[in-house]
Write a protein that holds these residues in place. Structure first.
Motif, short mmCIF file in Angstrom:
data_model
loop_
_atom_site.label_atom_id
_atom_site.label_comp_id
_atom_site.label_asym_id
_atom_site.label_seq_id
_atom_site.Cartn_x
_atom_site.Cartn_y
_atom_site.Cartn_z
N PRO A 159 -6.51 38.81 -82.92
CA PRO A 159 -5.49 37.81 -82.23
C PRO A 159 -4.45 38.57 -81.27
O PRO A 159 -3.91 39.74 -81.65
CB PRO A 159 -4.93 36.97 -83.35
N THR A 160 -4.45 38.21 -80.12
CA THR A 160 -3.31 38.64 -79.46
C THR A 160 -2.27 37.70 -78.59
O THR A 160 -2.75 36.38 -78.19
CB THR A 160 -3.96 39.14 -78.17
N GLU A 161 -1.23 37.54 -78.83
CA GLU A 161 -0.22 36.45 -78.32
C GLU A 161 -0.27 36.89 -76.81
O GLU A 161 -0.21 38.00 -75.97
CB GLU A 161 1.01 36.82 -78.70
N VAL A 162 -0.48 35.74 -75.99
CA VAL A 162 -0.37 35.58 -74.37
C VAL A 162 0.58 34.81 -74.09
O VAL A 162 0.37 33.48 -74.43
CB VAL A 162 -1.79 35.53 -74.12
N SER A 163 1.37 35.01 -72.96
CA SER A 163 2.23 33.90 -72.58
C SER A 163 1.60 32.95 -71.61
O SER A 163 0.64 33.37 -70.67
CB SER A 163 3.30 34.89 -71.69
N ASP A 164 2.16 32.03 -71.25
CA ASP A 164 1.96 31.05 -70.30
C ASP A 164 1.92 31.49 -68.73
O ASP A 164 1.15 31.28 -68.08
CB ASP A 164 3.03 29.77 -70.23
N GLU A 165 2.94 32.47 -68.62
CA GLU A 165 2.89 33.15 -67.54
C GLU A 165 1.74 33.84 -66.86
O GLU A 165 1.26 33.79 -65.66
CB GLU A 165 4.23 33.80 -67.36
N LEU A 166 1.05 34.40 -67.98
CA LEU A 166 -0.13 35.34 -67.60
C LEU A 166 -1.31 34.25 -66.98
O LEU A 166 -2.00 34.36 -66.09
CB LEU A 166 -0.68 36.02 -68.79
N PHE A 167 -1.43 33.07 -67.70
CA PHE A 167 -2.47 32.35 -67.39
C PHE A 167 -2.01 31.45 -65.94
O PHE A 167 -2.82 31.16 -65.24
CB PHE A 167 -2.62 31.11 -68.56
N MET A 168 -0.68 31.27 -65.70
CA MET A 168 -0.32 30.87 -64.75
C MET A 168 -0.66 31.75 -63.43
O MET A 168 -1.13 31.24 -62.23
CB MET A 168 1.27 30.32 -64.45
N GLU A 169 -0.52 32.98 -63.61
CA GLU A 169 -0.72 33.90 -62.45
C GLU A 169 -2.36 34.04 -62.34
O GLU A 169 -2.82 33.96 -61.15
CB GLU A 169 -0.28 35.16 -62.90
N LEU A 170 -3.12 33.87 -63.51
CA LEU A 170 -4.40 33.95 -63.24
C LEU A 170 -5.06 32.75 -62.53
O LEU A 170 -5.92 32.83 -61.77
CB LEU A 170 -5.16 33.88 -64.94
N LYS A 203 -3.39 31.24 -60.10
CA LYS A 203 -3.03 31.32 -58.85
C LYS A 203 -4.03 32.40 -57.97
O LYS A 203 -4.20 32.15 -56.91
CB LYS A 203 -1.67 31.94 -58.56
N ASN A 204 -4.37 33.46 -58.90
CA ASN A 204 -5.06 34.41 -58.24
C ASN A 204 -6.69 34.81 -58.63
O ASN A 204 -7.22 35.66 -57.84
CB ASN A 204 -4.26 35.91 -58.74
N ASP A 205 -7.25 33.88 -59.42
CA ASP A 205 -8.49 34.01 -59.72
C ASP A 205 -9.44 32.89 -59.50
O ASP A 205 -9.26 31.85 -60.25
CB ASP A 205 -8.84 34.38 -61.05
N ASP A 206 -10.08 32.91 -58.50
CA ASP A 206 -10.89 31.48 -58.14
C ASP A 206 -11.73 31.03 -59.21
O ASP A 206 -12.07 29.96 -59.23
CB ASP A 206 -11.50 31.62 -56.67
N ALA A 207 -12.22 32.15 -59.84
CA ALA A 207 -13.36 31.88 -60.89
C ALA A 207 -12.77 31.14 -62.53
O ALA A 207 -13.48 30.43 -62.98
CB ALA A 207 -14.16 32.99 -61.22
N PHE A 208 -11.56 31.54 -62.19
CA PHE A 208 -10.62 30.66 -63.50
C PHE A 208 -10.69 29.45 -63.50
O PHE A 208 -10.01 29.05 -62.52
CB PHE A 208 -9.41 31.47 -63.84
N SER A 209 -11.27 28.60 -64.31
CA SER A 209 -11.05 26.82 -64.05
C SER A 209 -10.10 26.63 -65.33
O SER A 209 -9.87 25.41 -65.31
CB SER A 209 -12.22 26.51 -64.04
N GLY A 210 -9.69 27.26 -66.14
CA GLY A 210 -8.83 26.75 -67.24
C GLY A 210 -8.90 27.32 -68.54
O GLY A 210 -9.35 28.40 -68.97
N ILE A 252 -7.38 22.54 -70.72
CA ILE A 252 -6.18 22.48 -69.89
C ILE A 252 -6.74 23.20 -68.50
O ILE A 252 -7.18 24.31 -68.48
CB ILE A 252 -5.04 23.52 -70.45
N THR A 253 -6.63 22.39 -67.37
CA THR A 253 -7.26 22.85 -66.22
C THR A 253 -6.10 23.66 -65.45
O THR A 253 -5.17 23.85 -65.85
CB THR A 253 -7.39 21.61 -65.49
N LYS A 254 -6.89 24.59 -64.39
CA LYS A 254 -6.22 25.00 -63.90
C LYS A 254 -4.90 24.70 -63.14
O LYS A 254 -4.02 24.99 -62.96
CB LYS A 254 -7.10 25.73 -62.67
N GLU A 255 -5.33 23.41 -62.58
CA GLU A 255 -4.07 22.61 -61.80
C GLU A 255 -3.10 22.13 -62.91
O GLU A 255 -2.04 22.16 -62.22
CB GLU A 255 -4.81 21.31 -61.37
N GLU A 256 -3.31 21.99 -63.94
CA GLU A 256 -2.49 21.49 -65.09
C GLU A 256 -1.23 22.92 -65.50
O GLU A 256 -0.38 22.76 -65.58
CB GLU A 256 -3.00 21.20 -66.41
N LEU A 257 -2.10 24.01 -65.54
CA LEU A 257 -1.14 25.25 -65.47
C LEU A 257 -0.57 25.69 -64.39
O LEU A 257 0.68 26.26 -64.57
CB LEU A 257 -2.13 26.37 -65.67
#
Length: 88
Positions: free
Chosen positions: A49-60, A62-69, A81-86
């Motif tokens: 288990p690894t804690e991950v912040s919302d900010e990391l997923f928000m950056e992903l 913005k910057n990774d076209d393949a990431f969809s949510g 949770i879609t990319k758009e919602e993030l």
């Protein structure tokens, strides 16, 4: 903040994903209890288990076209949770 199953060490950690290389979602859990239930449900081995912040997923998002949510609590809610919602 999410709890994510990861494998690897330090900056070389890989997330557990579903989909394809050009359209993937990352599996996340809302807390450690949900992670434990999901870990059993998915029959995972070698993941930690690894804690991950919302900010990391928000950056992903913005910057990774393949990431969809994200897929939240796949064993119970299975909420997408879609990319758009993030990005909101």
């Amino acid at each position: 903040m999410y709890i994510c199953p990861t494998i690897g060490e330090d900056h070389e950690k890989d997330f557990l994903v579903m989909g394809s290389l050009d359209d993937f979602k990352i599996i996340v859990f809302s807390n450690l209890d949900e992670y434990e239930r999901g870990f059993e449900y998915l029959e995972l081995a070698d993941y930690e288990p690894t804690e991950v912040s919302d900010e990391l997923f928000m950056e992903l998002a913005k910057n990774d076209d393949a990431f969809s949510g994200l897929i939240l609590d796949i064993h119970s809610k299975n909420k997408i949770i879609t990319k758009e919602e993030l990005l909101i």
